[in-house]
Design an enzyme around this catalytic site. Sequence first.
Site, PDB file in Angstrom:
ATOM      1  N   GLU A  76       0.834  -1.205   0.000  1.00  0.00           N
ATOM      2  CA  GLU A  76       0.000   0.000   0.000  1.00  0.00           C
ATOM      3  C   GLU A  76       0.869   1.257   0.000  1.00  0.00           C
ATOM      4  O   GLU A  76       0.522   2.257  -0.627  1.00  0.00           O
ATOM      5  CB  GLU A  76      -0.944   0.012   1.212  1.00  0.00           C
ATOM      6  CG  GLU A  76      -1.944  -1.138   1.235  1.00  0.00           C
ATOM      7  CD  GLU A  76      -3.064  -1.014   0.206  1.00  0.00           C
ATOM      8  OE1 GLU A  76      -3.011  -0.109  -0.644  1.00  0.00           O
ATOM      9  OE2 GLU A  76      -3.994  -1.848   0.246  1.00  0.00           O
ATOM     10  N   ASP A  83      -4.603 -10.039  -8.218  1.00  0.00           N
ATOM     11  CA  ASP A  83      -4.946  -9.082  -9.273  1.00  0.00           C
ATOM     12  C   ASP A  83      -3.812  -8.250  -9.881  1.00  0.00           C
ATOM     13  O   ASP A  83      -3.432  -8.424 -11.038  1.00  0.00           O
ATOM     14  CB  ASP A  83      -6.085  -8.168  -8.787  1.00  0.00           C
ATOM     15  CG  ASP A  83      -5.942  -7.658  -7.339  1.00  0.00           C
ATOM     16  OD1 ASP A  83      -4.874  -7.845  -6.745  1.00  0.00           O
ATOM     17  OD2 ASP A  83      -6.899  -7.052  -6.818  1.00  0.00           O
ATOM     18  N   GLU A 124     -19.429  -5.834  -3.410  1.00  0.00           N
ATOM     19  CA  GLU A 124     -18.011  -6.226  -3.288  1.00  0.00           C
ATOM     20  C   GLU A 124     -17.740  -7.606  -3.867  1.00  0.00           C
ATOM     21  O   GLU A 124     -16.647  -7.870  -4.359  1.00  0.00           O
ATOM     22  CB  GLU A 124     -17.577  -6.209  -1.822  1.00  0.00           C
ATOM     23  CG  GLU A 124     -17.438  -4.823  -1.240  1.00  0.00           C
ATOM     24  CD  GLU A 124     -16.192  -4.102  -1.718  1.00  0.00           C
ATOM     25  OE1 GLU A 124     -15.084  -4.615  -1.537  1.00  0.00           O
ATOM     26  OE2 GLU A 124     -16.336  -3.007  -2.279  1.00  0.00           O
ATOM     27  N   GLU A 136     -12.838  -0.219  -9.823  1.00  0.00           N
ATOM     28  CA  GLU A 136     -12.353  -1.150 -10.858  1.00  0.00           C
ATOM     29  C   GLU A 136     -13.228  -1.184 -12.116  1.00  0.00           C
ATOM     30  O   GLU A 136     -12.714  -1.259 -13.232  1.00  0.00           O
ATOM     31  CB  GLU A 136     -12.211  -2.570 -10.283  1.00  0.00           C
ATOM     32  CG  GLU A 136     -11.014  -2.766  -9.360  1.00  0.00           C
ATOM     33  CD  GLU A 136     -11.184  -2.169  -7.969  1.00  0.00           C
ATOM     34  OE1 GLU A 136     -12.345  -1.847  -7.600  1.00  0.00           O
ATOM     35  OE2 GLU A 136     -10.182  -2.040  -7.238  1.00  0.00           O
TER      36      GLU A 136
HETATM   37  C1  DMJ Z   1      -6.697   0.105  -5.279  1.00  0.00           C
HETATM   38  O1  DMJ Z   1      -5.963   0.392  -4.140  1.00  0.00           O
HETATM   39  C2  DMJ Z   1      -5.798  -0.440  -6.349  1.00  0.00           C
HETATM   40  O2  DMJ Z   1      -6.475  -0.399  -7.555  1.00  0.00           O
HETATM   41  C3  DMJ Z   1      -5.403  -1.849  -6.046  1.00  0.00           C
HETATM   42  O3  DMJ Z   1      -4.565  -2.440  -7.017  1.00  0.00           O
HETATM   43  C4  DMJ Z   1      -6.624  -2.721  -5.891  1.00  0.00           C
HETATM   44  N1  DMJ Z   1      -7.819  -1.983  -5.737  1.00  0.00           N
HETATM   45  C5  DMJ Z   1      -7.804  -0.859  -4.876  1.00  0.00           C
HETATM   46  C6  DMJ Z   1      -9.129  -0.158  -4.840  1.00  0.00           C
HETATM   47  O4  DMJ Z   1     -10.193  -1.025  -4.838  1.00  0.00           O
END
Ligand code: DMJ
Length: 477
Positions: free
Chosen positions: A137, A265, A362, A381
């Site tokens: 993060e 992801d 979600e 997203e």
């Molecule tokens: C964001 O912090 C970024 O896109 C991350 O890769 C995954 N998704 C969150 C928001 O949902």
Amino acid sequence: MNTSVYSRRRLLGMLGSAGAAAGLVTVTGPTALAATPGAAAPTASTDWAAVAQDVRSEFRWAWQNYATRALGYDQILPVSGGHSDFFATGHSVGLSLIEALDTLWVMGLDSELSQAIDWIRNSLPSFDIDASFQVFESTIRVVGGLAAGYYVTGEPLLLQLAVDLADRLLPAFTKSPTGLPYRFVNLHTGAVSDPNTNLAEIGTYLPEFGVLSQWTGDAKYYNAAKQALRAAWDRRTSLNLLPYGIHAETGQWTTSTATIGPPADSFYEYLWGGYRLFGDTELLGWYQAATAAILQYQSDTKRGNLWFAQVDANTGAKVDTGQSELAAFYAGLLSNSGYAGPAAAYQASWNAVQNKYGVLPEGIDYANLRATSKGNALRPEFVDSAFKLWINTRDERYRQQAYTHYRNMKSTSKVAYGYTVLNDVTSKTPARGDFCPGYWWAEQTKYYWLTFSDTNRFDYANHFLSTEGKILLGARK
Ligand code: DMJ
């Protein structure tokens, strides 16, 4: 805020019954809040310039509330007008304003941008903080936010701070025997912790670290990020699939399940991103092999819609039909990387969910589109993918999908001092939490603006946005 749990899962928990314990105030919307599932699409006569100005004015209004009530704190609590820390209790680093830097710039909100940079100059001298920060993060939100801020403004302090933070995060990589990073590092001592990690948290560094290498001339950032990707790819199964859980010290997989959703992801996003931004053809090879395996073993068509199952990475056997909203990013990734057919099909699947619920839950079970996790953490997203498909195809349906997403967010999440998360999108009057995540300032607001505005500050033909929506290529100054 407690950072001991992977943040996206933490948010899921916060949206459920644990919300109160996590400090969320649940309020019921005062008026008719419900989004309009299956609402009529905007017409061909939609005045997109006016829609763009509406987005900009909403963003400016939210910024003014943040600046008045929470400037320098990580997040505003937009119902109560309070604020919260994100990485470590008592150690806000101005997360929301760092996330907002390049959004403010690309919207031309120049005085607000100066206000943000002034706060950074006067109140954020370094990241010498005696607390454990989550490496993933910290990188996508803060290193990336400062790097994008530097890229669009040329302000040297922003680069200096991005480098300072990246240097403090590097022990997570260099102290690992495999090169797979630990999840946490103490920014003052360099002590690392939690080797029990996952694909997203070991593989989402290359664009942010790579631009630092380009700008400083020091390859150590790029090399650390690339080695982490290599260490995972080298351990792929014979099917070219990757389980999502891995131990940073032993290099052993801790699960056998492969998913395109969290917590995997953005690993796939950055295999592509490393090639797109730096021309690293080795990464392109890994990305294409991984994508071929995902399309072969994970794609699953139900009632005419394309989805991606969780599968056993060793056998390809289907494990379950759950689909996290976070997986909706994958349509945009497929589109950007040239897989136009599955990109369009997967976006259409998520659009069916938007049409059903108004605001995406979600999580769903794609076998029947039932919401299995009913909250919405102000997620970007779906509109991230709509934005990418719009640019790549100029098919009007994607701009319309983005507009529907925007209108539904506005009608359900707007509260006294900004925009907030929802606790149950299946309810006609969805109860709201009291929390605006940092990515709201970096992602959907930027995607809406770029989709609707046709701004001359952005190169629509040649650009790169990070997983957190940071502009790292394509700013027009
Ligand atoms: C964001 O912090 C970024 O896109 C991350 O890769 C995954 N998704 C969150 C928001 O949902």
